[in-house]
Design a protein around this motif. Structure first.
Motif, PDB file in Angstrom:
ATOM      1  N   ASP A 189       0.873  -1.176   0.000  1.00 54.01           N
ATOM      2  CA  ASP A 189       0.000   0.000   0.000  1.00 54.01           C
ATOM      3  C   ASP A 189       0.909   1.224   0.000  1.00 54.01           C
ATOM      4  OD1 ASP A 189      -2.517   1.380   2.273  1.00 54.01           O
ATOM      5  OD2 ASP A 189      -1.889   1.949   0.251  1.00 54.01           O
ATOM      6  N   THR A 190       1.218   1.714  -1.184  1.00 53.08           N
ATOM      7  CA  THR A 190       2.197   2.805  -1.325  1.00 53.08           C
ATOM      8  C   THR A 190       1.525   4.152  -1.534  1.00 53.08           C
ATOM      9  OG1 THR A 190       2.327   2.356  -3.705  1.00 53.08           O
ATOM     10  CG2 THR A 190       3.938   1.258  -2.287  1.00 53.08           C
ATOM     11  N   ARG A 191       0.250   4.242  -1.211  1.00 46.15           N
ATOM     12  CA  ARG A 191      -0.436   5.519  -1.437  1.00 46.15           C
ATOM     13  C   ARG A 191       0.200   6.678  -0.683  1.00 46.15           C
ATOM     14  NH1 ARG A 191      -6.439   3.411  -0.371  1.00 46.15           N
ATOM     15  NH2 ARG A 191      -5.211   2.187   1.128  1.00 46.15           N
ATOM     16  N   PRO A 192       0.629   6.505   0.586  1.00 43.39           N
ATOM     17  CA  PRO A 192       1.301   7.635   1.253  1.00 43.39           C
ATOM     18  C   PRO A 192       2.574   8.067   0.536  1.00 43.39           C
ATOM     19  CG  PRO A 192       0.610   6.001   2.860  1.00 43.39           C
ATOM     20  CD  PRO A 192       0.421   5.380   1.505  1.00 43.39           C
ATOM     21  N   LEU A 193       3.382   7.095   0.077  1.00 41.93           N
ATOM     22  CA  LEU A 193       4.608   7.439  -0.638  1.00 41.93           C
ATOM     23  C   LEU A 193       4.286   8.098  -1.978  1.00 41.93           C
ATOM     24  CD1 LEU A 193       6.801   4.261   0.024  1.00 41.93           C
ATOM     25  CD2 LEU A 193       6.786   6.424   1.257  1.00 41.93           C
ATOM     26  N   ALA A 194       3.215   7.630  -2.639  1.00 46.01           N
ATOM     27  CA  ALA A 194       2.830   8.221  -3.912  1.00 46.01           C
ATOM     28  C   ALA A 194       2.413   9.674  -3.730  1.00 46.01           C
ATOM     29  CB  ALA A 194       1.700   7.414  -4.543  1.00 46.01           C
ATOM     30  N   VAL A 195       1.673   9.938  -2.649  1.00 42.17           N
ATOM     31  CA  VAL A 195       1.259  11.322  -2.381  1.00 42.17           C
ATOM     32  C   VAL A 195       2.479  12.197  -2.116  1.00 42.17           C
ATOM     33  CG1 VAL A 195       0.030  12.810  -0.751  1.00 42.17           C
ATOM     34  CG2 VAL A 195      -1.023  10.693  -1.545  1.00 42.17           C
ATOM     35  N   LEU A 196       3.428  11.693  -1.313  1.00 39.41           N
ATOM     36  CA  LEU A 196       4.636  12.465  -1.025  1.00 39.41           C
ATOM     37  C   LEU A 196       5.424  12.749  -2.298  1.00 39.41           C
ATOM     38  CD1 LEU A 196       5.872  10.682   2.227  1.00 39.41           C
ATOM     39  CD2 LEU A 196       5.000  13.009   2.040  1.00 39.41           C
ATOM     40  N   THR A 197       5.530  11.747  -3.168  1.00 42.33           N
ATOM     41  CA  THR A 197       6.242  11.948  -4.430  1.00 42.33           C
ATOM     42  C   THR A 197       5.509  12.958  -5.296  1.00 42.33           C
ATOM     43  OG1 THR A 197       7.011   9.652  -4.315  1.00 42.33           O
ATOM     44  CG2 THR A 197       7.236  10.779  -6.428  1.00 42.33           C
ATOM     45  N   GLY A 198       4.180  12.868  -5.306  1.00 41.58           N
ATOM     46  CA  GLY A 198       3.407  13.817  -6.098  1.00 41.58           C
ATOM     47  C   GLY A 198       3.564  15.246  -5.612  1.00 41.58           C
ATOM     48  N   LEU A 199       3.808  15.414  -4.295  1.00 43.69           N
ATOM     49  CA  LEU A 199       3.967  16.774  -3.763  1.00 43.69           C
ATOM     50  C   LEU A 199       5.206  17.468  -4.323  1.00 43.69           C
ATOM     51  CD1 LEU A 199       2.968  16.270  -0.021  1.00 43.69           C
ATOM     52  CD2 LEU A 199       1.673  17.410  -1.817  1.00 43.69           C
ATOM     53  N   ILE A 200       6.171  16.671  -4.797  1.00 42.27           N
ATOM     54  CA  ILE A 200       7.363  17.283  -5.396  1.00 42.27           C
ATOM     55  C   ILE A 200       6.983  18.073  -6.640  1.00 42.27           C
ATOM     56  CG2 ILE A 200       9.525  16.735  -6.582  1.00 42.27           C
ATOM     57  CD1 ILE A 200       9.984  14.532  -4.644  1.00 42.27           C
ATOM     58  N   ALA A 201       5.921  17.617  -7.316  1.00 37.51           N
ATOM     59  CA  ALA A 201       5.508  18.293  -8.551  1.00 37.51           C
ATOM     60  C   ALA A 201       4.722  19.575  -8.290  1.00 37.51           C
ATOM     61  CB  ALA A 201       4.664  17.348  -9.407  1.00 37.51           C
ATOM     62  N   VAL A 202       4.236  19.765  -7.054  1.00 35.51           N
ATOM     63  CA  VAL A 202       3.452  20.970  -6.757  1.00 35.51           C
ATOM     64  C   VAL A 202       4.264  22.244  -6.975  1.00 35.51           C
ATOM     65  CG1 VAL A 202       2.210  22.226  -4.955  1.00 35.51           C
ATOM     66  CG2 VAL A 202       1.888  19.759  -5.203  1.00 35.51           C
ATOM     67  N   PRO A 203       5.519  22.329  -6.464  1.00 33.28           N
ATOM     68  CA  PRO A 203       6.301  23.537  -6.738  1.00 33.28           C
ATOM     69  C   PRO A 203       6.539  23.771  -8.226  1.00 33.28           C
ATOM     70  CG  PRO A 203       7.272  22.316  -4.918  1.00 33.28           C
ATOM     71  CD  PRO A 203       6.222  21.437  -5.517  1.00 33.28           C
ATOM     72  N   VAL A 204       6.620  22.682  -9.007  1.00 39.43           N
ATOM     73  CA  VAL A 204       6.785  22.843 -10.451  1.00 39.43           C
ATOM     74  C   VAL A 204       5.558  23.533 -11.036  1.00 39.43           C
ATOM     75  CG1 VAL A 204       7.083  21.630 -12.630  1.00 39.43           C
ATOM     76  CG2 VAL A 204       8.268  20.814 -10.581  1.00 39.43           C
ATOM     77  N   ALA A 205       4.378  23.118 -10.569  1.00 40.83           N
ATOM     78  CA  ALA A 205       3.151  23.776 -11.030  1.00 40.83           C
ATOM     79  C   ALA A 205       3.143  25.246 -10.631  1.00 40.83           C
ATOM     80  CB  ALA A 205       1.939  23.057 -10.449  1.00 40.83           C
ATOM     81  N   VAL A 206       3.672  25.530  -9.426  1.00 40.35           N
ATOM     82  CA  VAL A 206       3.758  26.923  -8.986  1.00 40.35           C
ATOM     83  C   VAL A 206       4.724  27.704  -9.873  1.00 40.35           C
ATOM     84  CG1 VAL A 206       4.400  28.439  -7.078  1.00 40.35           C
ATOM     85  CG2 VAL A 206       3.167  26.313  -6.625  1.00 40.35           C
ATOM     86  N   ASP A 207       5.857  27.043 -10.240  1.00 43.27           N
ATOM     87  CA  ASP A 207       6.831  27.699 -11.119  1.00 43.27           C
ATOM     88  C   ASP A 207       6.185  28.115 -12.435  1.00 43.27           C
ATOM     89  OD1 ASP A 207       9.549  25.454 -10.156  1.00 43.27           O
ATOM     90  OD2 ASP A 207       8.719  27.235  -9.190  1.00 43.27           O
TER      91      ASP A 207
END
Length: 553
Positions: A189-207
């Protein structure tokens, strides 16, 4: 603009750097830098060499990048441009650290491929050269002084910036893809890790978003995403992070069950962990490996397995998978011994502090009552025109005992956690050093050992200090330190044991008396943090404290 005008502008700018927007940016990137830098030591405990190296590199470059962001906002004068260039270099280095980590963590060998490493080094050095020479060609970025929303040097990106940024995003996306592929294939059940990895892309969206709104400054926000990711994987979901790292089908133990709960297959690692699986195909799991079956029924996750004198812990997860028209269950067991030992040690330390705090509360309450009573008696005598020296002296002695209790509590709180790093310590030298700092009141120390032990010097010193001070309370004249077959002993010539020996090692028992009742429990604490055991027994004349399980040279 001449130098004096530039300095004047910078001074004026510094004078207004107290608005909320400025503080928000500085605190945001500053916290990200501190978090990444502070997580380096935690990352150094990762067992896999390549994963550990990639994580440390990622944390180091990201923290430097974040701190340079803070410097860029804080010093908007002539220093801003070189600071920004340095940040660009560390930012680009972070991309390569990210790729190295992702390759190692997912079990790939890209980070080891010599051709790819040479190619990557060439690209990195070429981009760095373009960035460093920007003051000459100006094709990477330009600068403009602005005062809104606070005084800073705004960056006007050039064509090289967009080229390198696109390359960086593409490389970072490759790493994210590798992680998500591993998550999908791991069976956990890697959903927590997937969410954490996805958060890395949030600053890119902000950029990207800053191009369409003036609300945010046009800076790279990636350090914030990395900080959130590392806190999550190293502190919140550490066991899942370790387990997925090892989900390669070879090192993980996995047992496949059919829809009736019978064993259909298992991996070689599972066979090594549970030899009873051999020849058990078709048998119910509970009949072959009852410990695992009971764990699943209780909906628990950690399996404790003792083999060859060592206890190891396994994160146990179950996942239903479809193979054709048949639905089966895969039981995965991943070794999370390091993380579980750390968790249990923290729980043990908390219980220890609670026990000590309870004992101290009881003892301090008694001591305060003694002080109140004695001072009241002294006050009555003063009113009568006489002086009650005994009451005043008793109150002063009681106050000293309270100070000793506080020192004991401080030492246990500071040194009461399990030792992770030991060094070779001469046992006799450690005893002599502790003797000089202990309250020995004319006792004699006899050293009958020349061995070297593996220990933490500070905690070993606290152990000896408490043992020596107990001997003083026990009426000893001589204390002898010697070594045994698997440890060492501290023996005094004072009074013999009075009652159950185990009570001497328990906080709150006040054995043999309230004044000395904290000393031997402290000895037991400083021994246990090393993984040693303590026994109290009658010696030739007085009491003998024997510490076993010690590694000696």
């Amino acid at each position: 603009m001449n130098l004096s005008a530039t300095l004047l502008w910078a001074t004026q700018a510094t004078g207004v750097q107290t608005n909320a927007t400025y503080l928000g940016y500085v605190l945001g990137f500053g916290i990200a830098g501190v978090v990444c830098l502070g997580a380096v030591r935690r990352a150094e405990q990762v067992e896999d060499d390549d994963v550990r190296r990639g994580l440390v590199w990622l944390l180091g470059t990201t923290s430097a990048w974040a701190f340079l962001k803070v410097a860029y906002f804080t010093f908007p004068g002539r220093a801003a441009e070189p600071v920004y260039i340095a940040g660009l270099i560390f930012g680009f280095a972070t991309v390569w650290a990210w790729l190295y980590f992702c390759s190692a963590y997912t079990g790939r060998n890209y980070h080891r491929d010599s051709t790819l490493r040479r190619l990557g080094s060439g690209v990195f050095l070429s981009v760095v050269a373009v960035k460093v020479t920007n003051p000459v060609h100006g094709l990477y970025f330009g600068t403009a002084r602005v005062d809104d929303p606070f005084a800073h040097v705004a960056i006007e990106h050039g064509v090289f910036h967009w080229t390198v940024t696109g390359l960086s995003y593409a490389l970072a996306a490759m790493g994210v893809f590798m992680l998500f592929e591993l998550y999908r294939q791991s069976g956990y059940d890697t959903r927590p890790l997937a969410v954490l990895t996805g958060l890395i892309a949030v600053p890119v969206a902000v950029d990207i978003g800053v191009l369409f709104t003036p609300v945010l400054l046009d800076v790279i926000y990636a350090p914030l995403g990395v900080a959130v990711f590392v806190v999550g994987v190293l502190y919140v979901y550490e066991r899942e992070f370790i387990a997925v790292d090892r989900a390669d089908g070879e090192s993980d133990a996995a047992i496949v069950l059919n829809d009736e709960g019978r064993i259909r297959d298992y991996t070689p690692a599972a066979g090594a962990l549970f030899p009873e699986l051999e020849g058990a195909i078709g048998e119910p799991l509970g009949a072959v490996v009852p410990s695992v079956a009971e764990l699943i029924e209780r909906d628990e996750q950690i399996l404790e397995d003792a083999q060859a004198g060592e206890t190891r812990y396994y994160l146990t997860t179950t996942n239903r998978v479809s193979l054709g028209e048949t639905t089966e269950t895969v039981v995965l067991l991943s070794d999370v011994t390091r993380a579980e030992r750390r968790r249990r040690e923290l729980a043990r330390h908390n219980r220890q502090l609670e026990s000590l705090a309870s004992a101290m509360t009881h003892e301090l309450r008694n001591l305060l009552q003694i002080i109140d009573w004695r001072l009241a008696a002294a006050s009555d005598r003063v009113d009568d025109g006489t002086v009650e020296h005994e009451s005043i002296e008793t109150a002063a002695d009681t106050n000293e005992r309270m100070a000793d209790l506080v020192e004991d509590f401080t030492a246990v709180a500071k040194y009461g956690q399990t030792v992770e790093h030991v060094e070779s310590v001469d046992l006799g030298t450690a005893a002599r050093d502790a003797w000089r700092s202990a309250l020995t009141d004319g006792m004699t120390l006899r050293i009958e050992t020349d061995v070297t032990v593996e220990a933490d010097p500070s905690r070993l010193g606290e152990l000896f200090t408490n043992a020596f001070e107990f001997a003083r309370h026990n009426g000893a004249e001589t204390v002898t330190v010697s070594h045994t077959a698997d440890g060492f002993a501290i023996e005094d010539d004072g009074r013999s044991l009075a009652g159950d020996p185990d009570r001497y090692l328990a906080y709150g028992e006040a054995v043999p008396d309230a004044e000395s009742g904290m000393k031997l429990p402290n000895v037991d604490t400083f021994a246990r943090v090393h993984g040693w055991s303590v026994a109290v027994e009658d010696g030739n004349d007085g009491i003998r404290i024997e510490i076993t399980g010690v590694r000696m040279e």
